[in-house]
Design a protein around this motif. Structure first.
Motif, short mmCIF file in Angstrom:
data_model
loop_
_atom_site.label_atom_id
_atom_site.label_comp_id
_atom_site.label_asym_id
_atom_site.label_seq_id
_atom_site.Cartn_x
_atom_site.Cartn_y
_atom_site.Cartn_z
N PHE A 267 0.83 -1.20 0.00
CA PHE A 267 0.00 0.00 0.00
C PHE A 267 0.87 1.26 0.00
N SER A 268 1.94 1.26 0.80
CA SER A 268 2.82 2.43 0.89
C SER A 268 3.46 2.74 -0.46
N PHE A 269 3.92 1.70 -1.16
CA PHE A 269 4.54 1.92 -2.47
C PHE A 269 3.53 2.43 -3.49
N ALA A 270 2.31 1.91 -3.45
CA ALA A 270 1.28 2.38 -4.38
C ALA A 270 0.97 3.86 -4.16
N VAL A 271 0.90 4.27 -2.91
CA VAL A 271 0.66 5.68 -2.60
C VAL A 271 1.82 6.54 -3.11
N ALA A 272 3.06 6.04 -2.96
CA ALA A 272 4.23 6.80 -3.41
C ALA A 272 4.18 7.06 -4.91
N VAL A 273 3.73 6.09 -5.69
CA VAL A 273 3.63 6.27 -7.14
C VAL A 273 2.76 7.49 -7.47
N VAL A 274 1.63 7.60 -6.78
CA VAL A 274 0.70 8.71 -7.03
C VAL A 274 1.23 10.01 -6.43
N ARG A 275 1.81 9.92 -5.24
CA ARG A 275 2.21 11.12 -4.51
C ARG A 275 3.21 11.97 -5.28
N PHE A 276 4.23 11.34 -5.86
CA PHE A 276 5.28 12.12 -6.52
C PHE A 276 4.81 12.71 -7.84
N LEU A 277 3.86 12.07 -8.47
CA LEU A 277 3.24 12.69 -9.65
C LEU A 277 2.49 13.96 -9.26
N LEU A 278 1.78 13.91 -8.14
CA LEU A 278 1.04 15.08 -7.66
C LEU A 278 1.98 16.23 -7.35
N ILE A 279 3.10 15.94 -6.68
CA ILE A 279 4.04 17.00 -6.33
C ILE A 279 4.67 17.60 -7.59
N GLY A 280 5.00 16.74 -8.54
CA GLY A 280 5.68 17.22 -9.73
C GLY A 280 4.82 18.08 -10.62
N TRP A 281 3.54 17.74 -10.74
CA TRP A 281 2.70 18.41 -11.73
C TRP A 281 1.59 19.28 -11.13
N GLY A 282 1.37 19.15 -9.80
CA GLY A 282 0.24 19.89 -9.22
C GLY A 282 0.58 20.79 -8.07
N TRP A 347 17.08 18.20 -12.57
CA TRP A 347 16.28 19.35 -12.15
C TRP A 347 16.37 20.50 -13.16
N ASP A 348 17.59 20.86 -13.56
CA ASP A 348 17.76 21.98 -14.50
C ASP A 348 17.52 21.57 -15.94
N SER A 349 17.73 20.28 -16.25
CA SER A 349 17.66 19.86 -17.65
C SER A 349 16.25 19.50 -18.11
N ILE A 350 15.47 18.80 -17.28
CA ILE A 350 14.13 18.39 -17.71
C ILE A 350 13.03 18.98 -16.83
N GLY A 351 13.41 19.66 -15.73
CA GLY A 351 12.43 20.35 -14.92
C GLY A 351 11.88 19.53 -13.77
N ALA A 352 11.15 20.24 -12.89
CA ALA A 352 10.63 19.62 -11.67
C ALA A 352 9.62 18.52 -11.95
N GLY A 353 8.71 18.76 -12.91
CA GLY A 353 7.66 17.79 -13.17
C GLY A 353 8.20 16.43 -13.55
N TRP A 354 9.14 16.41 -14.50
CA TRP A 354 9.68 15.13 -14.95
C TRP A 354 10.63 14.53 -13.92
N THR A 355 11.28 15.37 -13.11
CA THR A 355 12.13 14.84 -12.03
C THR A 355 11.29 14.07 -11.02
N TYR A 356 10.15 14.63 -10.65
CA TYR A 356 9.27 13.93 -9.71
C TYR A 356 8.58 12.73 -10.38
N THR A 357 8.37 12.80 -11.68
CA THR A 357 7.84 11.64 -12.39
C THR A 357 8.82 10.49 -12.33
N LEU A 358 10.11 10.80 -12.43
CA LEU A 358 11.13 9.77 -12.28
C LEU A 358 11.07 9.15 -10.88
N GLY A 359 10.81 9.99 -9.87
CA GLY A 359 10.63 9.46 -8.51
C GLY A 359 9.45 8.51 -8.44
N SER A 360 8.37 8.84 -9.11
CA SER A 360 7.21 7.96 -9.16
C SER A 360 7.55 6.64 -9.82
#
Length: 381
Positions: A267-282, A347-360
């Protein structure tokens, strides 16, 4: 007798230091002209040292049958290392100070975790009620500093953080040693434990979970400030995440009675997948930020409590210090290093959104490893 307040006090100051250092030290480094790549490299030194130091100190503690002297030495020398930040702003000086701080500071927590379980004995489910004071310390530090740094020079951070390291030293001095582990007639070796498929799956998944958090721990505050949010709001967002963590820690005895460790981790890992997308894009939306930070209760609180509980069960009393050290090295060490360094270069090359997507994506890989390697039929105890 469980030394509840001495253990709780240590956790309080240890994580108050984390609450002061992790969210705001990147802002200090930015203020003295360090680049994103330099910030990521310096902050990732904490993770690099977690690869080596906890295993060295854990091995030594198991060989000596004593943990507290090493915890005290760690407190003295990590404070000395941090003092270097007050004397230099040069890249070499910052690197040297961070290396000393990281090497000795990272030694302590796995030993204190093992010490806590040693004192708890058969009452291991009470771990959350002690560890929760670390979360309280984190909240007070991160929220208080958010207000302080909105009006005070960023260098104020150094003096406050030095004082928190002093609090760690005070409580390290009064920690009592735990009981020596009982000797089994046929104790399992470290290699035997590590050959178990579920143990390898858990450690690999933990690596990916910490890698997923890399951008969060290095750039979350920078991300919010760059989007125009005040430092006070940054403090509140970190605080909200830890409030969620506290709620989970307090509820862990009931959660563990209803759900398996494997189920909690999945459950924790599933939440992490969604959480980092939210931080990156929202992150422009306050509602999205709040939702994502509530997810910290799962991605750290439930994840960490279930992870250390599994290590405690699988490694046994005689391998406990090395087991907790290995968990810290593989996850917060190797995983944190990879996540932090990668985020510094993206961070500087592809931006915050895609960096957090990589975390997801890292969290998704951890979820897949856990599903494949830890079968539901495996007994946890």
């Amino acid at each position: 007798m469980i030394p509840y307040w001495r253990l709780s006090g240590y956790y309080f100051f240890y994580f108050a230091f984390v609450g002061a250092f992790s969210p705001y030290f990147s802002l200090y480094l930015q203020s003295i002209g360090r680049s994103a790549a330099q910030i990521a490299l310096l902050m990732s030194l904490l993770s690099v040292m977690r690869l080596v130091a906890p295993n060295l100190w854990g091995w030594l503690a198991d060989r000596l049958g004593a943990r507290v002297p090493i915890v005290r030495l760690s407190a003295v020398l990590s404070l000395a290392g941090f003092a270097g930040f007050l004397m230099t702003e040069s890249p070499v000086g910052l690197f040297a100070s961070m290396a000393v701080l990281a090497f000795f500071w990272s030694a302590a927590l796995p030993l204190v975790e093992a010490l806590t379980f040693s004192h708890l004995g058969a009452h291991a489910s009470r771990y959350g009620s002690i560890r929760v004071w670390g979360s309280v310390g984190f909240i007070l530090a991160v929220l208080g500093l958010g207000y302080v740094l909105d009006g005070a020079p960023i260098r104020t951070l150094l003096w406050i953080t030095l004082g928190l390291l002093g609090g760690i030293l005070v409580y390290a001095a009064v920690l009592p040693e735990g009981a020596a582990p009982a000797h089994s007639m046929n104790p399992a070796s470290l290699g035997e434990v590590l050959r178990r498929r579920e143990v390898r799956a858990l450690l690999t998944a933990c690596f990916f979970m910490s890698a997923a958090h890399g951008a969060l721990y290095v750039f979350y505050s920078v991300h919010l400030v760059q989007l125009g949010h005040h430092k006070t709001l940054v403090g509140w967002m970190w605080t909200l995440g830890v409030v969620a963590e506290i709620a989970v820690f307090m509820a862990m005895p009931q959660i563990l009675r209803r759900y398996s460790l494997r189920g909690i981790l999945l459950f924790s890992f599933a939440v992490a997948v969604v959480r980092f997308l939210l931080i990156g894009w929202g992150a422009n939306s306050l509602a999205v930020l709040i939702l994502a930070q509530i997810g910290h209760g799962a991605t750290f609180g439930a994840y960490h409590a279930a992870g250390v509980a599994a290590i405690n069960r699988w490694f046994g009393p005689q391998l406990q210090a090395r087991g907790q050290a290995l968990y810290g090295s593989v996850s917060f060490g190797a995983g944190g290093m990879v996540g932090g360094v990668v985020s510094g270069y993206t961070w500087d090359s592809i931006g915050a959104g895609w960096t957090y997507t990589l975390g997801s994506a890292f969290a998704l890989m951890g979820l897949a490893v856990l599903l494949a390697g830890w079968r539901p039929a495996v007994r946890e105890a």
